[in-house]
Design a protein around this motif. Sequence first.
Motif, PDB file in Angstrom:
ATOM      1  N   TRP A  46       0.702  -1.020   0.066  1.00  0.00           N
ATOM      2  CA  TRP A  46      -0.003   0.070  -0.088  1.00  0.00           C
ATOM      3  C   TRP A  46       0.975   1.165  -0.121  1.00  0.00           C
ATOM      4  CZ3 TRP A  46      -0.940  -4.494   2.542  1.00  0.00           C
ATOM      5  CH2 TRP A  46      -2.119  -5.012   2.340  1.00  0.00           C
ATOM      6  N   LEU A  47       0.423   2.259  -0.751  1.00  0.00           N
ATOM      7  CA  LEU A  47       1.289   3.555  -0.813  1.00  0.00           C
ATOM      8  C   LEU A  47       0.231   4.414  -0.282  1.00  0.00           C
ATOM      9  CD1 LEU A  47       4.046   4.619  -1.575  1.00  0.00           C
ATOM     10  CD2 LEU A  47       2.736   5.731  -3.727  1.00  0.00           C
ATOM     11  N   LEU A  48       0.747   5.145   0.898  1.00  0.00           N
ATOM     12  CA  LEU A  48      -0.025   6.044   1.784  1.00  0.00           C
ATOM     13  C   LEU A  48       0.451   7.322   1.620  1.00  0.00           C
ATOM     14  CD1 LEU A  48      -0.860   3.067   3.035  1.00  0.00           C
ATOM     15  CD2 LEU A  48      -1.117   4.619   5.171  1.00  0.00           C
ATOM     16  N   PRO A  49      -0.254   8.476   1.959  1.00  0.00           N
ATOM     17  CA  PRO A  49       0.467   9.651   2.059  1.00  0.00           C
ATOM     18  C   PRO A  49       1.335   9.776   3.531  1.00  0.00           C
ATOM     19  CG  PRO A  49      -1.730  10.049   1.801  1.00  0.00           C
ATOM     20  CD  PRO A  49      -1.472   8.791   1.984  1.00  0.00           C
ATOM     21  N   GLY A  50       2.345  10.507   3.294  1.00  0.00           N
ATOM     22  CA  GLY A  50       3.044  10.486   4.561  1.00  0.00           C
ATOM     23  C   GLY A  50       2.021  11.024   5.721  1.00  0.00           C
ATOM     24  N   LEU A  51       2.314  10.425   6.935  1.00  0.00           N
ATOM     25  CA  LEU A  51       1.438  10.508   8.017  1.00  0.00           C
ATOM     26  C   LEU A  51       1.903  12.028   8.754  1.00  0.00           C
ATOM     27  CD1 LEU A  51       1.390   7.116  10.035  1.00  0.00           C
ATOM     28  CD2 LEU A  51       0.329   7.792   7.795  1.00  0.00           C
ATOM     29  N   VAL A  52       0.786  12.789   9.313  1.00  0.00           N
ATOM     30  CA  VAL A  52       0.735  13.802   9.735  1.00  0.00           C
ATOM     31  C   VAL A  52       0.682  13.938  11.313  1.00  0.00           C
ATOM     32  CG1 VAL A  52       0.095  16.398   9.832  1.00  0.00           C
ATOM     33  CG2 VAL A  52       0.158  15.039   7.670  1.00  0.00           C
ATOM     34  N   GLU A  53       1.442  13.999  12.274  1.00  0.00           N
ATOM     35  CA  GLU A  53       1.428  13.958  13.715  1.00  0.00           C
ATOM     36  C   GLU A  53       1.218  15.241  14.437  1.00  0.00           C
ATOM     37  OE1 GLU A  53       0.905  13.173  16.970  1.00  0.00           O
ATOM     38  OE2 GLU A  53       1.374  11.461  16.029  1.00  0.00           O
ATOM     39  N   VAL A  84      10.293   8.667  14.275  1.00  0.00           N
ATOM     40  CA  VAL A  84       9.029   9.071  13.744  1.00  0.00           C
ATOM     41  C   VAL A  84       8.974   8.660  12.272  1.00  0.00           C
ATOM     42  CG1 VAL A  84       8.495  10.804  15.318  1.00  0.00           C
ATOM     43  CG2 VAL A  84       9.720  11.441  13.312  1.00  0.00           C
ATOM     44  N   VAL A  85      10.035   8.952  11.456  1.00  0.00           N
ATOM     45  CA  VAL A  85      10.235   8.749   9.941  1.00  0.00           C
ATOM     46  C   VAL A  85       9.925   7.145  10.023  1.00  0.00           C
ATOM     47  CG1 VAL A  85      11.700   8.502   8.149  1.00  0.00           C
ATOM     48  CG2 VAL A  85      11.422  10.497   9.363  1.00  0.00           C
ATOM     49  N   GLY A 270      -6.028   9.072  20.558  1.00  0.00           N
ATOM     50  CA  GLY A 270      -4.925   8.750  20.539  1.00  0.00           C
ATOM     51  C   GLY A 270      -4.852   7.313  19.863  1.00  0.00           C
ATOM     52  N   ALA A 271      -3.834   7.155  18.984  1.00  0.00           N
ATOM     53  CA  ALA A 271      -3.793   5.946  18.354  1.00  0.00           C
ATOM     54  C   ALA A 271      -3.260   4.719  19.239  1.00  0.00           C
ATOM     55  CB  ALA A 271      -2.564   5.947  17.268  1.00  0.00           C
ATOM     56  N   PRO A 272      -2.539   5.083  20.285  1.00  0.00           N
ATOM     57  CA  PRO A 272      -2.373   3.985  21.440  1.00  0.00           C
ATOM     58  C   PRO A 272      -3.770   3.591  22.119  1.00  0.00           C
ATOM     59  CG  PRO A 272      -0.734   5.466  21.660  1.00  0.00           C
ATOM     60  CD  PRO A 272      -1.810   6.131  20.578  1.00  0.00           C
ATOM     61  N   ASN A 273      -4.842   4.263  22.074  1.00  0.00           N
ATOM     62  CA  ASN A 273      -5.953   3.888  22.425  1.00  0.00           C
ATOM     63  C   ASN A 273      -6.744   2.786  21.462  1.00  0.00           C
ATOM     64  OD1 ASN A 273      -8.981   4.188  22.806  1.00  0.00           O
ATOM     65  ND2 ASN A 273      -8.695   5.819  24.150  1.00  0.00           N
ATOM     66  N   VAL A 274      -6.640   3.182  20.348  1.00  0.00           N
ATOM     67  CA  VAL A 274      -7.056   2.194  19.110  1.00  0.00           C
ATOM     68  C   VAL A 274      -6.099   0.852  19.356  1.00  0.00           C
ATOM     69  CG1 VAL A 274      -7.260   1.807  16.881  1.00  0.00           C
ATOM     70  CG2 VAL A 274      -7.656   4.050  17.624  1.00  0.00           C
ATOM     71  N   VAL A 297      -9.231  12.600  13.743  1.00  0.00           N
ATOM     72  CA  VAL A 297      -7.899  12.855  13.633  1.00  0.00           C
ATOM     73  C   VAL A 297      -7.426  11.851  14.711  1.00  0.00           C
ATOM     74  CG1 VAL A 297      -5.960  14.311  14.404  1.00  0.00           C
ATOM     75  CG2 VAL A 297      -7.862  15.284  13.114  1.00  0.00           C
ATOM     76  N   LEU A 298      -6.042  10.921  14.505  1.00  0.00           N
ATOM     77  CA  LEU A 298      -5.401  10.290  15.266  1.00  0.00           C
ATOM     78  C   LEU A 298      -4.219  10.832  15.582  1.00  0.00           C
ATOM     79  CD1 LEU A 298      -6.021   6.571  13.731  1.00  0.00           C
ATOM     80  CD2 LEU A 298      -6.822   7.503  15.875  1.00  0.00           C
ATOM     81  N   SER A 299      -3.580  10.478  16.812  1.00  0.00           N
ATOM     82  CA  SER A 299      -2.462  10.966  17.041  1.00  0.00           C
ATOM     83  C   SER A 299      -1.466  10.066  17.838  1.00  0.00           C
ATOM     84  CB  SER A 299      -2.365  11.959  18.108  1.00  0.00           C
ATOM     85  OG  SER A 299      -0.991  12.405  18.907  1.00  0.00           O
ATOM     86  N   SER A 300      -0.297   9.842  17.507  1.00  0.00           N
ATOM     87  CA  SER A 300       0.563   8.830  18.237  1.00  0.00           C
ATOM     88  C   SER A 300       0.837   8.870  19.630  1.00  0.00           C
ATOM     89  CB  SER A 300       1.987   8.360  17.299  1.00  0.00           C
ATOM     90  OG  SER A 300       2.714   9.528  17.518  1.00  0.00           O
ATOM     91  N   ASP A 301       0.649  10.411  20.059  1.00  0.00           N
ATOM     92  CA  ASP A 301       1.132  10.740  21.344  1.00  0.00           C
ATOM     93  C   ASP A 301       2.298  10.210  21.864  1.00  0.00           C
ATOM     94  OD1 ASP A 301       0.191  11.766  23.922  1.00  0.00           O
ATOM     95  OD2 ASP A 301      -1.170  10.309  24.461  1.00  0.00           O
ATOM     96  N   TYR A 302       2.267   9.040  22.742  1.00  0.00           N
ATOM     97  CA  TYR A 302       3.671   8.752  23.250  1.00  0.00           C
ATOM     98  C   TYR A 302       4.300   7.672  22.623  1.00  0.00           C
ATOM     99  CZ  TYR A 302       0.488   5.274  25.461  1.00  0.00           C
ATOM    100  OH  TYR A 302      -0.502   4.107  25.372  1.00  0.00           O
TER     101      TYR A 302
END
Length: 378
Positions: A46-53, A84-85, A270-274, A297-302
């Motif tokens: 899969w080719l996704l757009p770069g994630l935005v955190e 992160v990259v 938070g993505a960790p919540n998921v 919106v999702l965030s990686s948080d920690y």
Amino acid sequence: MIITNVNLVLENEVVRGSVEVTDGVIRALADSPSQQPGAIDGNGGWLLPGLVELHTDNLDKHFTPRPKVSWPPLSAMRTHDAQVVAAGITTVLDAVAIGDERDGGTRQDNLDRMIHTIINSQRQGLNRADHLLHLRCELPHETTVPLFEHYVDLPEVQLVSLMDHSPGQRQFVSMTKYREYYQGKYGLSDPQMHEFEQRQLALSAQWSDTNRTYIARLCRERGISLASHDDATSAHVLESHHLGMVMAEFPTTVEAAVCSHQQGLMVMMGAPNVVRGGSHSGNVAAHELAALGVLDVLSSDYYPASLLEAVFMLAEDDRNSLGLAEATQLATVNPARALGLTDRGILAEGRRADLVLVERHQGQVYPKRVWCRGELAF
């Protein structure tokens, strides 16, 4: 550069095909394989757009990897950037806490060093990802406004969030959870915990409302995106809407999330919540909000790697109606739009070639390659 034999995760659909990149920009998309020699074979991934955190304090742990251990700033930044990259994140708002003394002052001691390092490493082209600033303002403190005024006019500041972690409200409506968290984190005895609670309550009563109103006004005047934090009730949300918030970070209840969505605030979880299946603080689970259609919106948080993993988990969760294209929006185009960054976040002609090539093995997602502005970063 041409990448072929991939599933292109577009804004509203997934199409098997190829993409052409020139000078760091997506020049063409095709729903067919490329016959050009030298094209990169995506092997059916899969080719996704770069994630935005938008909200990560991952840099903190590299500046202070152990209690009372201060790491060299550029070394800490380099490690954080690589992490992160490697998680598929190509735009990251490094969240720095202002007015937060709950850890005994470590964050405050690191504040200038962190902001200086983020800005200078980015301006000197040392980073692989695009690093910007998120100022997290802990409202119940007398130093919060002076510090905020010192940093707010930096051009790297793209987001400001307003927080109040006082006991008995917002994130910690449950006093039991509050005590579990802080006694576990700082090793406080019961008498020490009581003293800590009383101090936080007194600071909140003295500073929170005044600081909230003043900082929100400065952000509106400068056109800086503003986020609430840990709203728990409709009253919290209506106050946030009145102050000009564009985003609700980590609402703690269904009531607050639904009301935020209705008021036009983008709901971040938070993505960790998921990944974990629920909140570590006992608050609302992100998958519940996805099922209700109020997760934006999702965030990686920690935990940086959680962001990509959460996208795929939500796309395969039959409790919601999200496909992979819709789930990807939560970590790409939606957070980009919240900041007014219109040059990234989707696979489309003329957009930045921030790209993530993903494969799956034994149910786990693996970012195999990451490009930032068309340059291989991982």
